[in-house]
Design a protein around this motif. Sequence first.
Motif, PDB file in Angstrom:
ATOM      1  N   ILE A 179       7.271   2.854   5.731  1.00 60.76           N
ATOM      2  CA  ILE A 179       7.769   1.643   6.380  1.00 60.76           C
ATOM      3  C   ILE A 179       9.020   2.008   7.177  1.00 60.76           C
ATOM      4  N   ASP A 180       8.880   2.118   8.489  1.00 59.03           N
ATOM      5  CA  ASP A 180      10.009   2.500   9.352  1.00 59.03           C
ATOM      6  C   ASP A 180      10.710   3.754   8.830  1.00 59.03           C
ATOM      7  N   GLY A 181       9.939   4.735   8.398  1.00 64.90           N
ATOM      8  CA  GLY A 181      10.509   5.989   7.925  1.00 64.90           C
ATOM      9  C   GLY A 181      10.754   6.067   6.440  1.00 64.90           C
ATOM     10  N   MET A 182      10.606   4.951   5.698  1.00 66.58           N
ATOM     11  CA  MET A 182      10.804   4.955   4.249  1.00 66.58           C
ATOM     12  C   MET A 182       9.462   5.178   3.550  1.00 66.58           C
ATOM     13  N   PRO A 183       9.290   6.293   2.818  1.00 65.69           N
ATOM     14  CA  PRO A 183       8.014   6.547   2.147  1.00 65.69           C
ATOM     15  C   PRO A 183       7.885   5.746   0.855  1.00 65.69           C
ATOM     16  N   ILE A 184       6.705   5.160   0.647  1.00 67.48           N
ATOM     17  CA  ILE A 184       6.380   4.450  -0.594  1.00 67.48           C
ATOM     18  C   ILE A 184       5.085   5.045  -1.123  1.00 67.48           C
ATOM     19  N   THR A 185       5.166   5.726  -2.266  1.00 63.56           N
ATOM     20  CA  THR A 185       3.989   6.352  -2.860  1.00 63.56           C
ATOM     21  C   THR A 185       3.517   5.596  -4.101  1.00 63.56           C
ATOM     22  N   ASP A 186       4.097   4.410  -4.367  1.00 59.39           N
ATOM     23  CA  ASP A 186       3.638   3.589  -5.481  1.00 59.39           C
ATOM     24  C   ASP A 186       2.177   3.200  -5.263  1.00 59.39           C
ATOM     25  N   GLU A 205      -0.515   2.682  11.872  1.00 59.61           N
ATOM     26  CA  GLU A 205      -1.372   3.805  12.238  1.00 59.61           C
ATOM     27  C   GLU A 205      -1.767   4.537  10.960  1.00 59.61           C
ATOM     28  N   LEU A 206      -3.044   4.871  10.879  1.00 64.38           N
ATOM     29  CA  LEU A 206      -3.604   5.451   9.665  1.00 64.38           C
ATOM     30  C   LEU A 206      -4.046   6.881   9.931  1.00 64.38           C
ATOM     31  N   PHE A 207      -3.552   7.804   9.083  1.00 66.29           N
ATOM     32  CA  PHE A 207      -3.969   9.200   9.119  1.00 66.29           C
ATOM     33  C   PHE A 207      -4.855   9.470   7.906  1.00 66.29           C
ATOM     34  N   THR A 208      -6.099   9.903   8.144  1.00 65.25           N
ATOM     35  CA  THR A 208      -6.961  10.342   7.041  1.00 65.25           C
ATOM     36  C   THR A 208      -7.488  11.747   7.248  1.00 65.25           C
ATOM     37  N   GLY A 209      -7.271  12.327   8.430  1.00 67.09           N
ATOM     38  CA  GLY A 209      -7.666  13.698   8.703  1.00 67.09           C
ATOM     39  C   GLY A 209      -6.562  14.438   9.431  1.00 67.09           C
ATOM     40  N   ASN A 210      -6.401  15.726   9.129  1.00 64.58           N
ATOM     41  CA  ASN A 210      -5.314  16.544   9.654  1.00 64.58           C
ATOM     42  C   ASN A 210      -3.987  15.792   9.559  1.00 64.58           C
ATOM     43  N   VAL A 211      -3.588  15.513   8.338  1.00 67.48           N
ATOM     44  CA  VAL A 211      -2.363  14.758   8.078  1.00 67.48           C
ATOM     45  C   VAL A 211      -1.159  15.607   8.475  1.00 67.48           C
ATOM     46  N   PRO A 212      -0.233  15.083   9.278  1.00 65.56           N
ATOM     47  CA  PRO A 212       0.934  15.868   9.705  1.00 65.56           C
ATOM     48  C   PRO A 212       1.710  16.433   8.516  1.00 65.56           C
ATOM     49  N   ALA A 213       2.322  17.591   8.734  1.00 63.75           N
ATOM     50  CA  ALA A 213       2.981  18.309   7.642  1.00 63.75           C
ATOM     51  C   ALA A 213       4.189  17.564   7.091  1.00 63.75           C
ATOM     52  N   SER A 220      -4.067  11.325   0.617  1.00 58.61           N
ATOM     53  CA  SER A 220      -5.472  11.061   0.920  1.00 58.61           C
ATOM     54  C   SER A 220      -5.580  10.151   2.136  1.00 58.61           C
ATOM     55  N   ALA A 221      -4.565   9.319   2.313  1.00 51.42           N
ATOM     56  CA  ALA A 221      -4.402   8.525   3.530  1.00 51.42           C
ATOM     57  C   ALA A 221      -2.919   8.208   3.669  1.00 51.42           C
ATOM     58  N   VAL A 222      -2.431   8.176   4.893  1.00 51.33           N
ATOM     59  CA  VAL A 222      -1.047   7.817   5.170  1.00 51.33           C
ATOM     60  C   VAL A 222      -1.049   6.663   6.153  1.00 51.33           C
ATOM     61  N   ALA A 223      -0.449   5.544   5.757  1.00 51.80           N
ATOM     62  CA  ALA A 223      -0.319   4.374   6.622  1.00 51.80           C
ATOM     63  C   ALA A 223       1.121   4.299   7.109  1.00 51.80           C
ATOM     64  N   ASN A 224       1.313   4.605   8.374  1.00 54.47           N
ATOM     65  CA  ASN A 224       2.641   4.608   8.968  1.00 54.47           C
ATOM     66  C   ASN A 224       2.870   3.254   9.639  1.00 54.47           C
ATOM     67  N   VAL A 225       3.783   2.466   9.087  1.00 57.50           N
ATOM     68  CA  VAL A 225       4.004   1.090   9.532  1.00 57.50           C
ATOM     69  C   VAL A 225       5.277   1.007  10.356  1.00 57.50           C
ATOM     70  N   THR A 226       5.145   0.469  11.556  1.00 58.83           N
ATOM     71  CA  THR A 226       6.296   0.133  12.380  1.00 58.83           C
ATOM     72  C   THR A 226       6.485  -1.379  12.325  1.00 58.83           C
ATOM     73  N   THR A 227       7.640  -1.818  11.884  1.00 54.08           N
ATOM     74  CA  THR A 227       7.886  -3.250  11.749  1.00 54.08           C
ATOM     75  C   THR A 227       8.461  -3.825  13.041  1.00 54.08           C
ATOM     76  N   ARG A 228       8.558  -5.127  13.077  1.00 54.01           N
ATOM     77  CA  ARG A 228       9.037  -5.809  14.276  1.00 54.01           C
ATOM     78  C   ARG A 228      10.550  -5.651  14.411  1.00 54.01           C
ATOM     79  N   SER A 229      10.970  -5.380  15.627  1.00 54.02           N
ATOM     80  CA  SER A 229      12.394  -5.248  15.920  1.00 54.02           C
ATOM     81  C   SER A 229      12.835  -6.356  16.856  1.00 54.02           C
ATOM     82  N   GLY A 230      14.048  -6.831  16.650  1.00 46.30           N
ATOM     83  CA  GLY A 230      14.590  -7.847  17.543  1.00 46.30           C
ATOM     84  C   GLY A 230      15.101  -7.286  18.847  1.00 46.30           C
ATOM     85  N   LEU A 231      15.427  -5.975  18.877  1.00 40.67           N
ATOM     86  CA  LEU A 231      15.920  -5.364  20.111  1.00 40.67           C
ATOM     87  C   LEU A 231      14.834  -5.393  21.180  1.00 40.67           C
ATOM     88  N   GLY A 232      15.226  -5.772  22.376  1.00 41.10           N
ATOM     89  CA  GLY A 232      14.280  -5.826  23.478  1.00 41.10           C
ATOM     90  C   GLY A 232      13.505  -7.115  23.563  1.00 41.10           C
TER      91      GLY A 232
END
Length: 795
Positions: A179-186, A205-213, A220-232
């Motif tokens: 979540i915006d750079g904070m990992p949650i493995t729970d 964005e979901l990574f299930t193959g060739n997961v970045p190092a 097994s899957a990485v869900a990278n979440v970008t939250t809403r920002s008020g800037l802009g």
Amino acid sequence: MNARSILLLCLALPSTAQTTATLIGIVKDPRGYAIPAASIIVENAVTRYRSEISTQEDGTFTLSNIPFHSYEITVTKTGFSVWKEAASLRSNIPVQLEVTLQLAGAAESITVSERPELLVDPEETGTHIQMNQTDIEKMALQVANKGLESVLVSFPGFAQNANGAIHPRGAHNQMTFVIDGMPITDQLTGAFANSVDPNIVQTVELFTGNVPAEYGSKVSAVANVTTRSGLGSGRSFSGSLMLNAAGFDTFSQVTSLSGERGKLGYSATINTMKSNRYLDSVSLDNLHNGGNSQRGFFRLDFQPNGRDVFRLNGMAGRSSFQLANLRSQHAAGMDQRQQLRDASGSFTWVRTVDARTTFDTTTSYRTTVAQLFPSPADTPVTASQARHLSTFTTGGRLNMVRGIHTLRMGADIQRFPVSENFFFGVTDPGFNDPQSGGYNPNLAPHDLSRGGTPFLFSEKRTGGFYSGFLQDSIRAGRWQITLGLRYDNYRFLLEGQQYQPRIGVSYFLKESNTVFRASYNRLYQTAPNENLLLSASPEAYAIAPPAVRETFGEQVARMQPEKQDFFEAGLQQGIGRRLSANVSYYHKQSRDQQDNNNFLDTGVIFPITLAQIRVNGVEGRLNLTPARGFSGSLSVTHSRAVTTPPFTGGLYIGNEAVDALSAGPFLIDHDQPLSVHGILTYSGRRGFYATWSTRYDSGLVANPSDPAEVAADPDYSDLLPYVNLGANPARVTPRTITDIVAGYERRRNERKAWDISLQISNLTNAAALYNFQSVFVGTRVVQPRTAGVRLRLYF
């Protein structure tokens, strides 16, 4: 504006997050004068991401919080020709543009570079799928959905299970949410922990193959979440209020706020919900199944100067709910309840070093508490739990663009104190009857119906996880090569370490609009920290059936991290002007497979490992980009997951579970031959919209129960039509579930004013099971037809 000015502009406007891109630039006329109020549009037809902004009085613009991907950029201004360009935004180093618009009539349009074929992405070397806020808002999500998993399950590679649980590519869970750079493995499911609220998501964005190092621990899957920002946002204050009402006395509200004031941007969301069908029920009757939840989120972005951006995130959740009863439990007056609480916060600093280098660092803290409350009428077992897990993580990243290389390197330190308190006792004399064939003498001291005493466990420990990585993305003509190396050092109940190469390559056959790809990943996945102390304890081993000690000896075996070799090959194919296909084949070979066993249909699960697992799968996704208001996707998944005993860990108090886990190689319960998920969305110009979602599942593996015994059991007899116990292996019967939503969106002055929609979950009222008497997850019933209405007001 010359090149030096553009460089200064780049330094003045750094990226605003670790895992998002920033686009900056200036728009001029043919004489070199700035053009104010020109429209800048960044979009990708396949992911359906779209962001728009206008240039300022000096012609400059900044678009931030853009998910990493390839985009088409369009610049328009009345009286000038249209300008288009392809852009690859793959780093948080700002990408700069200097645009010169030609006068209308001088040319029909000016294309600075050849228009991209965005139906495929030549830079993808693994399976990577993205979804955005607009699509999520119009999805036909199940009424009273538990969280972001209800969105992810529409992607290929997932087997759907109860209470929002999803199995990525043959794994039980082993997912990381960032979540915006904070990992949650729970482990985030409705019964075990509070899930991520989909209302906070701008892009996932979901990574299930060739997961970045840079990702590890649970991959097994990485869900990278970008939250809403008020800037802009261009507004000092805006927001919305969403009200929902549905069957089973389900009510919810979501309040969202956002805006910017000078150098400060903010956004916040509060979500509350109550329902009398909080979890998926364990019987067709939906007995003792009420609950409520509250979730909150905020994000603050601050840019004090030209080089630095600071971000502060906070997230908290609470849920309180009844544990669904079987008929016999309800007749006895059983009233078990569970409460889950979590709170987390993260602080990020992004520093623009120069036009080709950035540094970012994030420090986060997350704490979770789970409590199970017993009742006097518990049967066949009474139990209580108080579990507390905290995770402190800090790390840094250095990002560089050097010619054809995009480099990212960094390190993380994680510490996690764990506290577990658990007790149980047998209350039903027939549960561990000394005269029965399945009698477990090691459980007799805790048989309360025969004068025994409760089993008690209480322990605290602190573990550590230390990692470093280096990854490089190389663009060489038609080739894209990704090279990564990760090192993990794990110190908790045991010490382990692993180097993990992550290698991928793709080739773009431009003539046919085809991208071929292949990758190899070495993965190192640690056991879930929740309930791990008890699962790996001598106390739990002492009450296991005698067959366990006969197999494994007198000493409890340690649970090792999972070591996995992961191969993937695939292709992307553009079809005509509107269709995009993405197909992949994968093979996983793992030692010390991570899984869980469920404690008697409760929300309490205990980690286990099995000797090895082999997973093979084929999956594909067909995307229809918007055409005359219609868009959609079709995801198809086939997988085969074969597990080999013996097992280690868990809390097994009966012989049946031990027998099932010791009988040679077998298909694990999240093995499923076929799942198909289709979504078709219509968005009309006049504000009307509709979404049709249909999912077919051929059926997960069930417990091989005796049909005669099930037929004689009033708790389960009416579920026999929905499970095929005569199959090898036993499986729940196939199911097809259709959800629909139809609504109208009203706009005023080009802004949303209000939105109203009607939703029906399980349109055909299909009766079906997710699983049946599973060792790992128990029995759960699919929600029957449920209608709901939603009203959303914007301000």
